[in-house]
Motif scaffolding. Structure first.
Motif, mmCIF file in Angstrom:
data_model
loop_
_atom_site.group_PDB
_atom_site.id
_atom_site.type_symbol
_atom_site.label_atom_id
_atom_site.label_comp_id
_atom_site.label_asym_id
_atom_site.label_seq_id
_atom_site.Cartn_x
_atom_site.Cartn_y
_atom_site.Cartn_z
ATOM 1 N N CYS A 210 35.662 52.008 34.534
ATOM 2 C CA CYS A 210 34.748 52.629 33.692
ATOM 3 C C CYS A 210 35.049 54.038 33.219
ATOM 4 N N TRP B 144 30.159 43.029 48.097
ATOM 5 C CA TRP B 144 29.527 43.518 46.981
ATOM 6 C C TRP B 144 30.011 43.066 45.847
ATOM 7 N N VAL C 128 28.380 53.313 51.123
ATOM 8 C CA VAL C 128 27.048 52.619 51.401
ATOM 9 C C VAL C 128 27.309 51.381 52.527
ATOM 10 N N SER D 199 33.457 53.836 52.484
ATOM 11 C CA SER D 199 32.746 54.030 51.334
ATOM 12 C C SER D 199 31.187 54.122 51.871
ATOM 13 N N SER E 191 40.384 49.673 40.447
ATOM 14 C CA SER E 191 38.882 49.666 41.032
ATOM 15 C C SER E 191 37.960 49.648 39.659
ATOM 16 N N GLY E 192 36.856 49.534 40.053
ATOM 17 C CA GLY E 192 35.780 49.370 38.950
ATOM 18 C C GLY E 192 35.526 50.898 38.397
ATOM 19 N N THR E 193 35.560 51.769 39.405
ATOM 20 C CA THR E 193 35.583 53.287 38.824
ATOM 21 C C THR E 193 36.680 53.589 37.936
ATOM 22 N N SER F 72 23.145 52.983 43.392
ATOM 23 C CA SER F 72 23.941 52.635 44.568
ATOM 24 C C SER F 72 23.809 53.878 45.566
ATOM 25 N N GLU G 197 20.306 47.898 46.080
ATOM 26 C CA GLU G 197 21.489 47.080 45.905
ATOM 27 C C GLU G 197 21.065 45.756 45.589
ATOM 28 N N ASP H 132 29.299 47.726 31.442
ATOM 29 C CA ASP H 132 29.945 47.433 32.764
ATOM 30 C C ASP H 132 29.676 46.320 33.412
ATOM 31 N N TYR I 98 25.000 52.404 38.394
ATOM 32 C CA TYR I 98 26.493 53.121 38.940
ATOM 33 C C TYR I 98 27.417 52.380 38.330
ATOM 34 N N HIS I 99 28.500 53.482 37.788
ATOM 35 C CA HIS I 99 29.854 53.086 37.240
ATOM 36 C C HIS I 99 30.874 53.378 38.325
ATOM 37 N N GLY I 100 30.629 53.666 39.381
ATOM 38 C CA GLY I 100 31.879 54.195 40.053
ATOM 39 C C GLY I 100 31.635 55.604 40.333
ATOM 40 N N GLU J 137 24.924 48.566 32.793
ATOM 41 C CA GLU J 137 25.271 47.492 33.492
ATOM 42 C C GLU J 137 24.166 46.591 32.875
ATOM 43 N N MET K 255 29.778 44.037 38.154
ATOM 44 C CA MET K 255 29.103 43.170 39.118
ATOM 45 C C MET K 255 28.974 41.711 38.436
HETATM 46 P P1 KE4 Z 1 34.584 50.324 42.671
HETATM 47 O O1 KE4 Z 1 35.277 51.716 42.015
HETATM 48 O O2 KE4 Z 1 33.615 50.518 43.638
HETATM 49 O O3 KE4 Z 1 35.554 48.948 42.672
HETATM 50 O O4 KE4 Z 1 33.471 49.889 41.211
HETATM 51 C C1 KE4 Z 1 32.729 50.816 40.938
HETATM 52 C C2 KE4 Z 1 31.444 49.979 40.179
HETATM 53 C C3 KE4 Z 1 31.311 50.106 38.994
HETATM 54 N N1 KE4 Z 1 30.316 49.546 38.280
HETATM 55 C C4 KE4 Z 1 29.362 48.914 38.881
HETATM 56 C C5 KE4 Z 1 28.260 48.035 38.281
HETATM 57 C C6 KE4 Z 1 29.466 48.783 40.505
HETATM 58 O O5 KE4 Z 1 28.598 47.963 41.195
HETATM 59 C C7 KE4 Z 1 30.335 49.441 41.044
HETATM 60 C C8 KE4 Z 1 30.635 49.461 42.368
HETATM 61 N N2 KE4 Z 1 29.331 48.782 43.117
HETATM 62 C C9 KE4 Z 1 29.204 49.204 44.478
HETATM 63 C C10 KE4 Z 1 28.115 48.225 45.306
HETATM 64 N N3 KE4 Z 1 26.839 48.903 44.417
HETATM 65 C C11 KE4 Z 1 30.348 49.103 45.303
HETATM 66 C C12 KE4 Z 1 30.390 49.288 46.866
HETATM 67 C C13 KE4 Z 1 30.480 50.636 47.307
HETATM 68 O O6 KE4 Z 1 30.366 51.747 46.764
HETATM 69 O O7 KE4 Z 1 31.100 50.658 48.609
#
Ligand code: KE4
Length: 426
Positions: free
Chosen positions: A119, A59, A23, A21, A114-116, A155, A399, A237, A142-144, A204, A240
């Motif tokens: 979203c 994170w 970051v 990843s 995953s968060g991605t 991000s 971040e 979203d 950032y929403h993925g 967010e 976090m």
């Molecule tokens: P993931 O797909 O990385 O699990 O989640 C995406 C996501 C969605 N929404 C918010 C508000 C988020 O912060 C994130 C992911 N955050 C980053 C850190 N800023 C993940 C770290 C990374 O990309 O490795």
């Protein structure tokens, strides 16, 4: 050559950029990323055995600290019964019922990995439910990494200053509109210019991907009102903020209701878990109940579910944890404030609950433009200085820092002392 450097050189042969990843690559702060070998409580230990006080906490997920015993034990036991069935299980029902019991305005929830995914699925659902295509997001949020979100995102996209991401088709760009965070007038203009075409506003509720940035007074209620008037789906979203700012997340903390909420991080307890949920009226459009297709082989898998369930149950049954992490974050804030004010260096500290960030800025940091205008070269120096003191901050000014329940007063005092020492070098 250090062990970290050796591992990084080796990693870059078979993994793009040597990381899974972006970051993690230290690309914006410079230097060699630290390869971690183990972690326990508030500390991580690198390949060379060095200890770091951890303010990233994967994170966000490690709200109770690394290798939290009950979560580790639950994973070990559950793994003996198979790691995935690809069939429904009672545990998934218990997880959904637990989430619905903890957060407001969520009647139904769908697990993803995953968060991605959470979203991306929420946006598709909003588009399917409204029959509209356009979305409004906010610069620096950032929403993925789904195509729709990689337009002026925060991000890593902000960290690497990627203006347009190759591979995202122009058609996607035209359907993703951006407004500055905290600028309600700009959102109103976008809605007027695209009357009847906006499926969703996604935000967010406390931004954590351009540093920590708080919603201005009236901003979130203003978006809620606008969505009510225009039939727009309001998506918070909470990947976090969910289960971190409060058991009920930002909806509870800010007292503003979302139509759909997305989750990740904390709800997996370190395992790959995301989720999206909301009002039955909207969620019932998700397949197989409705025709908005969304799926996942490992969605709701038993290992991720038992890790997340154990984590969330602990948080639900021990509300004092929130008082603790908020109190520790305030203590850190006060300490940093004291040494930074004394140094005369321009700075801003943004904080809500157990999310905090330091910006070397002489102006309030209320949106991405302000975050980008800060002295981020100085942040990069600060990052490396803190690393020498065994304090592991996020390797980017874009971040937020995350405070865990495992952090001690001594850890925080060391963090403040290291900051004071850094400021003495300027
Ligand atoms: P993931 O797909 O990385 O699990 O989640 C995406 C996501 C969605 N929404 C918010 C508000 C988020 O912060 C994130 C992911 N955050 C980053 C850190 N800023 C993940 C770290 C990374 O990309 O490795």
């Amino acid at each position: 050559m250090s062990q970290n450097q050796q591992l990084f050189d080796r990693a870059q042969k078979t993994i793009p950029g040597g990381v899974n990843s972006p970051v993690r690559a230290f690309k914006s702060v410079g230097g060699t990323p630290i390869f971690m070998k183990s972690a326990k409580g508030a500390y991580m230990y690198d390949a060379e055995g060095r200890q770091y006080i951890d303010y990233i906490n994967s994170w966000g997920p490690m709200i109770l600290g690394h290798a939290y015993e009950p979560v580790v034990r639950a994973i070990q036991e559950k793994a003996l019964d198979s790691t995935s069935f690809g069939a429904p299980t009672e545990l998934e029902i218990e997880m959904a019922e637990l989430i619905v019991s903890m957060v407001p305005n969520v009647d139904m929830v769908r697990m993803v990995s995953s968060g991605t995914e959470a979203c991306m699925s929420a946006i598709r659902l909003a588009r399917g439910y409204t029959g509209r295509n356009k979305i409004i997001k906010f610069e620096g949020c950032y929403h993925g990494h789904a195509d729709s979100f990689l337009v002026k995102a925060g991000s890593g996209v902000a960290t690497f200053n990627i203006q347009t991401v190759p591979g995202v088709p122009a058609g996607v760009y035209t359907d993703t509109l951006n407004a500055p965070y905290n600028d309600l007038e700009a959102v109103r203009r976008l809605v007027e210019e695209n009357k009847g075409e906006i499926a969703a506003i996604i935000i967010e509720p406390v931004a954590g991907n351009m540093g920590c940035i708080l919603p201005a007074e009236g901003f979130m209620p203003g978006l809620r009102e606008l969505c009510n008037q225009e039939g727009i789906v309001f998506i918070m979203d909470e990947v976090m903020t969910g289960f971190r700012l409060a058991a009920g997340g930002a909806q509870e903390k800010l007292g503003v209701a979302a139509d759909l909420v997305t989750y990740g991080k904390v709800i997996g307890g370190g395992m790959p878990v995301g989720a999206f949920g909301g009002k039955r009226e909207i969620m019932q459009h998700i397949a197989p109940l409705g025709n908005v297709y969304q799926a996942g082989t490992l969605s709701g898998n038993p290992i991720a579910m038992i890790a997340g369930y154990t984590m969330l149950k602990t948080l639900k049954d021990n509300p004092a944890i929130y008082t603790d992490i908020d109190g520790k974050t305030e203590y850190l804030h006060q300490g940093l404030d004291r040494v930074l004010a004394k140094s005369g260096v321009p700075y801003v500290i943004n904080r809500m609950g157990s999310m905090i960030s330091v910006h070397f800025s002489s102006h309030p940091v209320v949106d991405f433009t302000a975050a980008a205008a800060a002295d981020n070269a100085r942040f990069n120096l600060y990052f490396h200085y803190m690393l020498q003191w065994g304090v592991y901050l996020p390797p980017s000014a874009f971040e937020t820092w995350f405070i865990s329940h495992a952090l001690s007063t001594e850890d925080i005092d060391r963090t403040v002392a290291a900051t004071a020492s850094f400021l003495d070098t300027l």
